[in-house]
Every structure is written in structure tokens, then in C-alpha cells.
Enzyme design. Sequence first.
Site, mmCIF file in Angstrom:
data_model
loop_
_atom_site.group_PDB
_atom_site.id
_atom_site.type_symbol
_atom_site.label_atom_id
_atom_site.label_comp_id
_atom_site.label_asym_id
_atom_site.label_seq_id
_atom_site.Cartn_x
_atom_site.Cartn_y
_atom_site.Cartn_z
ATOM 1 N N GLY A 36 20.771 17.587 -4.465
ATOM 2 C CA GLY A 36 21.857 16.641 -3.972
ATOM 3 C C GLY A 36 22.935 17.174 -3.477
ATOM 4 O O GLY A 36 23.919 16.670 -3.337
ATOM 5 N N ARG B 111 16.638 12.801 1.137
ATOM 6 C CA ARG B 111 16.549 11.933 1.998
ATOM 7 C C ARG B 111 17.343 12.112 3.503
ATOM 8 O O ARG B 111 17.162 12.137 4.645
ATOM 9 C CB ARG B 111 16.739 10.561 1.862
ATOM 10 C CG ARG B 111 15.608 10.089 0.831
ATOM 11 C CD ARG B 111 15.360 8.261 0.847
ATOM 12 N NE ARG B 111 14.157 8.051 0.179
ATOM 13 C CZ ARG B 111 14.235 7.559 -1.011
ATOM 14 N NH1 ARG B 111 15.153 7.667 -1.625
ATOM 15 N NH2 ARG B 111 13.077 7.339 -1.679
ATOM 16 N N TYR C 189 22.152 2.818 -15.396
ATOM 17 C CA TYR C 189 22.846 4.277 -15.190
ATOM 18 C C TYR C 189 23.131 4.833 -16.453
ATOM 19 O O TYR C 189 22.913 5.958 -16.753
ATOM 20 C CB TYR C 189 24.141 3.750 -14.554
ATOM 21 C CG TYR C 189 24.961 5.049 -13.931
ATOM 22 C CD1 TYR C 189 24.267 6.062 -13.115
ATOM 23 C CD2 TYR C 189 26.204 5.267 -14.545
ATOM 24 C CE1 TYR C 189 25.070 7.010 -12.745
ATOM 25 C CE2 TYR C 189 26.906 6.198 -13.984
ATOM 26 C CZ TYR C 189 26.399 7.080 -13.072
ATOM 27 O OH TYR C 189 27.029 8.262 -12.779
ATOM 28 N N LYS D 297 22.005 8.469 -18.137
ATOM 29 C CA LYS D 297 23.081 9.259 -18.682
ATOM 30 C C LYS D 297 22.920 9.668 -20.210
ATOM 31 O O LYS D 297 23.025 10.977 -20.326
ATOM 32 C CB LYS D 297 24.473 8.893 -18.362
ATOM 33 C CG LYS D 297 24.665 8.944 -16.690
ATOM 34 C CD LYS D 297 24.577 10.135 -16.031
ATOM 35 C CE LYS D 297 24.182 10.225 -14.467
ATOM 36 N NZ LYS D 297 24.048 11.351 -14.034
HETATM 37 N N1 SER Z 1 31.402 7.105 -10.069
HETATM 38 C C1 SER Z 1 30.292 7.090 -10.901
HETATM 39 C C2 SER Z 1 29.910 5.555 -10.779
HETATM 40 O O1 SER Z 1 30.867 4.840 -10.336
HETATM 41 C C3 SER Z 1 30.699 6.898 -12.372
HETATM 42 O O2 SER Z 1 30.043 8.147 -12.898
HETATM 43 O O3 SER Z 1 28.753 5.223 -10.624
#
Ligand code: SER
Length: 316
Positions: free
Chosen positions: A8, A36, A142, A146
Amino acid sequence: MKNILVTGAVGQIGSELTMELRKRFGNDNVVAGFHRTKPGDILKNSGPCEMVDCTNFEQVKDVVKKYNIDTIYHLAAILSAVAEAKPNLAWNVNINALYNVLEVAREHGCAVFTPSSIGAFGESTPLDNTPQDTIQRPSTMYGVTKVAGELLCDYYFKRFGVDTRGVRYPGIISNETLPGGGTTDYAVEIYYEAIKNKKYTCNLGKGTFLDMMYMPDAIKAAIDLMEADPAKLKHRNAFNVTAMSFDPEMIAASIKKIIPEFELEYDVDPVRQAIANSWPNSMDDSAAREEWGWKPEYDLEAMTKDMLDVLSKKIK
Ligand code: SER
């Protein structure tokens, strides 16, 4: 001698972390891994760059072997708002790619840095002064990836002895590369718009407090943790780290001190607002301070001054 791979590397954090690592450890010893988006001139002309799709085990393995990599900063990830729109992609990148990186690290003896996030918490977490060790029941894809990532990294350390380390980053504010589809992106965009139009329409509402950090501190956190004495680390993969907590009104007020005519308006995005409401207002980062000496340099005023200085030169 360190041989480092940053995955990344063209992303918001990766683009700046790669350059700092090259400065510290030598240009030829830090490989910029991209997928990408192709690297720009600064990354391309200063050291090795390799296409690595981390969801492809063989590609990760080939780069690690080719450059005799011993440390991986695994930053390739999907941010929160995009993850809600594309949960399947988020799972594939945030979990399957991480699994590949950990497996390659296990086979080749690499240390691995993996960022977790304030997104690893949820509504049932104490949202003020959020403890290091607490309830983690996030309601977003997300957040699910995580928390699973934190656990997977802990597992690889305990079970296989892989030197995994990581922090829970708050929103990161920077002026090199824009973030891609996060909930905290407003805190970056507001500075660009302040310079361009002296006006900004915020997609999170008044009173939405979130932890934030300026990029130089985010980079320092990653490198300091990876360089820390392992004997002192009780936690490894999910250190709360923060530098400041503010809501849109507070960041606007700090901008107005320098650009008095700046105006803030609101047009709340319900998806981002729901995500933000489930995240901490402010985290307790005392474990990071005690175990590896974490201490941020920038507060809101210092960050605003630097952001506006840099961007006013960059944006004409
Ligand atoms: N900056 C990130 C987001 O807003 C938080 O881990 O997804």
C-alpha cells in the site's frame, strides 16, 4: 541490515512512510509495494517499486524472496466508508491479504507492522477515554476486519513467534496523498477547501468528536513501535494511539484563526455519521506511552498552522 517491504505504498500513509523509511534505512532497502495505482515520480525515482497484489500469496512471497525482506509494513487496506459500500472487497483485502502477508512472514522470518483503527471499536465500547483493553463489538465491515486482524496478528505472534506489532490509528491528516474513502476524510478535505474556497461543507455533524493525528506523528508511531525493545511490549498489535480529539467546529475554529473568513456548513452523510457515532470520542493511549514511549508532537493548532502553510504553497 534491514530490508523492508511497504505494501500500500502509494496510499495516504504508505507514500510518506516509504520515503521516511528510505531516509532512515537507505533508498535501496525499502521496496514500495503497489497494486492498482502506479507510484508517482518521488517513489519511483528514489528506490525499488514492485507490483504486489497482497490477495495473491505467490506475489507477496516472490517479492519477499527477491529482496530478502525482513520487515513488512502492511498498509494495503480498504477504509471504512468504502468497506461499507463493498464489504466483500473489504474482507478480501483487509483479511485475506493480511493472512497471506502473515503466512509469508512466518515462512521467511519477517517482522510485520499492521495498522488497526479506531474502527475496531463499536457502540458498546466506552466511547470516552476508551481503554486499551475493552469491549470490541464493531458494527461495520471495516471494524469486523480490523478486530479480526488484531486477533490474527496476536495469534501469529503467540503461536508461531512472528514479530507482529501494530497500532490503532485514529483519523490521519496529511497533505501529500489524499485518504481514500474513510469516515475521517473530512478533516483532510477541510484544509484543502479552506485554501481553495474559504468554505467547506462537512459530511459529519457538529459535536462529532473523533481521535485524530497529523501524519508526522503517524509515521513516528509506526517506526518507533517497530524499533521498540520487544521485552517491554505487553500488548503487540493494537496499541491505542492518539494526538488530539476534536469535532468539526473545533477544527474550523483553528482554521479561522489563520483564515478569518473561512465558513463551515453541514450536509451530513448518514452512512459516515452512523460509523462515526460508533467510534470513540477519545482514546486512552497510556499503554503505548508506557510500553514504547509514544508521545505525539502535533496538537490541533500546530497541525492547522503546518497544513495551511504547506497547502497554500501547493495549491495556487
Ligand atoms: N481513517 C479511517 C477511516 O475513516 C479510520 O481508521 O476509515
